[in-house]
Design a protein around this motif. Structure first.
Motif, PDB file in Angstrom:
ATOM      1  N   GLN A  95      42.263  36.958  55.297  1.00  0.00           N
ATOM      2  CA  GLN A  95      41.821  36.944  53.898  1.00  0.00           C
ATOM      3  C   GLN A  95      41.012  35.669  53.648  1.00  0.00           C
ATOM      4  O   GLN A  95      41.385  34.822  52.816  1.00  0.00           O
ATOM      5  CB  GLN A  95      43.026  36.990  52.947  1.00  0.00           C
ATOM      6  N   LYS A  97      38.201  34.930  52.134  1.00  0.00           N
ATOM      7  CA  LYS A  97      37.671  34.651  50.793  1.00  0.00           C
ATOM      8  C   LYS A  97      38.738  34.047  49.894  1.00  0.00           C
ATOM      9  O   LYS A  97      38.483  33.057  49.184  1.00  0.00           O
ATOM     10  CB  LYS A  97      37.125  35.928  50.157  1.00  0.00           C
ATOM     11  N   TRP A  98      39.936  34.616  49.902  1.00  0.00           N
ATOM     12  CA  TRP A  98      40.948  34.168  48.949  1.00  0.00           C
ATOM     13  C   TRP A  98      41.573  32.844  49.351  1.00  0.00           C
ATOM     14  O   TRP A  98      42.015  32.071  48.486  1.00  0.00           O
ATOM     15  CB  TRP A  98      41.989  35.265  48.749  1.00  0.00           C
ATOM     16  N   THR A 102      41.284  29.518  46.865  1.00  0.00           N
ATOM     17  CA  THR A 102      42.362  28.582  46.535  1.00  0.00           C
ATOM     18  C   THR A 102      41.873  27.141  46.637  1.00  0.00           C
ATOM     19  O   THR A 102      42.170  26.301  45.771  1.00  0.00           O
ATOM     20  CB  THR A 102      43.556  28.797  47.472  1.00  0.00           C
ATOM     21  N   GLY A 206      35.024  34.193  42.908  1.00  0.00           N
ATOM     22  CA  GLY A 206      36.045  35.204  42.678  1.00  0.00           C
ATOM     23  C   GLY A 206      35.477  36.571  42.335  1.00  0.00           C
ATOM     24  O   GLY A 206      36.027  37.598  42.738  1.00  0.00           O
ATOM     25  N   ASN A 211      35.228  39.971  50.398  1.00  0.00           N
ATOM     26  CA  ASN A 211      36.166  39.392  51.363  1.00  0.00           C
ATOM     27  C   ASN A 211      35.828  39.922  52.759  1.00  0.00           C
ATOM     28  O   ASN A 211      36.510  40.801  53.298  1.00  0.00           O
ATOM     29  CB  ASN A 211      37.604  39.754  50.972  1.00  0.00           C
TER      30      ASN A 211
END
Length: 431
Positions: A95, A97-98, A102, A206, A211
């Protein structure tokens, strides 16, 4: 640069089937471009602060060069504590992208702290939070760039991303300069503007960045392969990490070079915040050409010999010449140095690590660079305090002059073009 607005290499291949591509033209994914815009906004935020940090610390707050050396080294090196963790988490969760999101979000929150920090301890805490955010986001973001690009185009893709990134790095100091021009001691206004740009960048990431994953969709339901640290700590990557550490130890912070130029005369002192702009304009001029050159002649080769530009910057800062000429030459060489090393090192690490460990491999190389530069900046601040700026600069320049050929010898097996380098790396890994 021809930019094809596609999301993945596979899609780009599908769209170009049946079309004969013109020689010399290269495609860059729209994901890379969007990430570049996110980085541009984030760099407006961070570099508007970085541009005034030396003056803010040593002038407005009245701290010593030792304090600045520690904070500057901390600014560069604290992210090293979490870079590998960020890359490893991205690889294991798939993951990227996420995980990157963060990190960007944490850095944005840290901007709030700048509005209230005025002492050494408070600044250290804010810088820690900001740099941890940078450490978390960098490798996953570069893994997304790699997964969105063709292997033969990695240098160009990173060149495009770093170009957009450094447009922001040029705008940030300009913003800081004009704010201080209109509002003397308007550091608080700079910090508010920095927060605003950071929030916009996180929002775009976001909402608009896909992703893109390193593993194919078909393999996502399969058991994840056991992570093999030997792909990072042995074989060709071991030499890359050693080379990065050696050269990083001899890379002092830009702030020190600018302070040396400032001490030469009134020109650099008057335009101090804009020296960051000059460096980034030079980066913009060299990033894409040197990225393409790295794809053609070898990424390790461009990375190593890019440090010749850094050596030239050290010499330009101290040799007798007109102040204006010294400043312009120094900034141009610094820009060329960053263009030849920043994205090129990420592309080299991606080239030498398997897809399931790509984020960790990129993070490992960046961690070594960040840690070594932290040691370099902190040590140089103390050395400057003890022996003076000219002796300190001459010493680090002499050491770098010796280090460049030593590192070239260390990476001699990887100085070929990317395709030949991959074959050489596979042979070395199998031994």
């Amino acid at each position: 640069m021809y930019i094809s607005f596609t999301n993945t290499p596979k899609q780009a291949d599908t769209e170009t089937q049946g079309k004969k591509r013109r020689p010399g033209r290269r495609t860059v994914s729209s994901t890379v471009v969007t990430l570049g815009i996110v980085s541009m906004l984030t760099d407006i935020s961070s570099e508007s602060v970085s541009a005034i940090l030396p003056l803010y610390i040593t002038g407005f707050l009245g701290m010593s060069t030792i304090a600045f050396g520690f904070l500057d080294g901390f600014y560069q090196g604290i992210s090293a504590l979490v870079r590998i963790a960020g890359g490893y988490t991205s690889d294991r969760l798939d993951q990227p992208k996420w995980v990157a999101f963060t990190g960007y979000a944490l850095a944005a929150v840290a901007r709030v702290g700048l509005l209230f920090a005025s002492g050494f301890g408070a600044l250290t805490a804010v810088i820690t939070a900001d740099r941890i955010g940078k450490g978390i986001r960098t490798a996953p973001r570069d893994a997304v760039i790699t997964a969105s690009s063709r292997p033969a185009n990695l240098g160009a893709a990173f060149g495009v991303h770093r170009t957009l990134d450094n447009i922001g790095a040029a705008i940030g100091p300009l913003l800081a300069f004009f704010i201080l021009l209109l509002i003397p001691d308007g550091y608080g206004t700079i910090f508010v503007a920095s927060l605003g740009f950071a929030v916009v960048g996180v929002t775009i990431l976001g909402l608009f960045v896909p992703n893109v994953r390193s593993r194919s969709r078909g393999s996502l339901s399969e058991p994840k392969p056991k992570f093999d640290w030997s792909s990072i700590t042995s074989g060709p990557m071991r030499r890359v990490l050693a080379a990065s550490g050696i050269l990083g130890l001899l890379t002092i912070g830009d702030g020190f070079i600018y302070l040396v130029l400032q001490a030469r005369g009134d020109f650099a002192a008057q335009w101090f915040p804009l020296m960051y702009v000059g460096t980034n304009i030079a980066f913009l001029a060299f990033a894409i050409p040197l990225g393409r050159l790295a794809d053609r002649v070898g990424r390790a080769r461009v990375f190593v010999y890019g440090h010749v530009g850094l050596l030239g910057a050290y010499l330009a800062a101290i040799v007798p010449m007109a102040d204006i000429a010294a400043t312009i030459l120094c900034l141009a060489l610094l820009g060329a140095f960053y263009a030849a090393t920043d994205g090129v090192l990420a592309a080299l690490a991606a080239q030498l690590t398997p897809p399931e460990a790509r984020g960790t491999g990129i993070a490992a190389a960046q961690t070594v660079v960040a840690l070594s530069r932290f040691i370099s900046a902190a040590g140089f601040g103390i050395y400057w305090f003890l022996v003076g700026r000219e002796v300190a600069m001459i010493t680090v320049a002499a050491l770098l002059l010796v280090a460049v050929p030593v590192v070239a010898w260390l990476l001699r097996a990887h100085l070929a073009a990317p395709r030949d380098a991959v074959e050489s790396a596979d042979a070395e890994q199998s031994q």
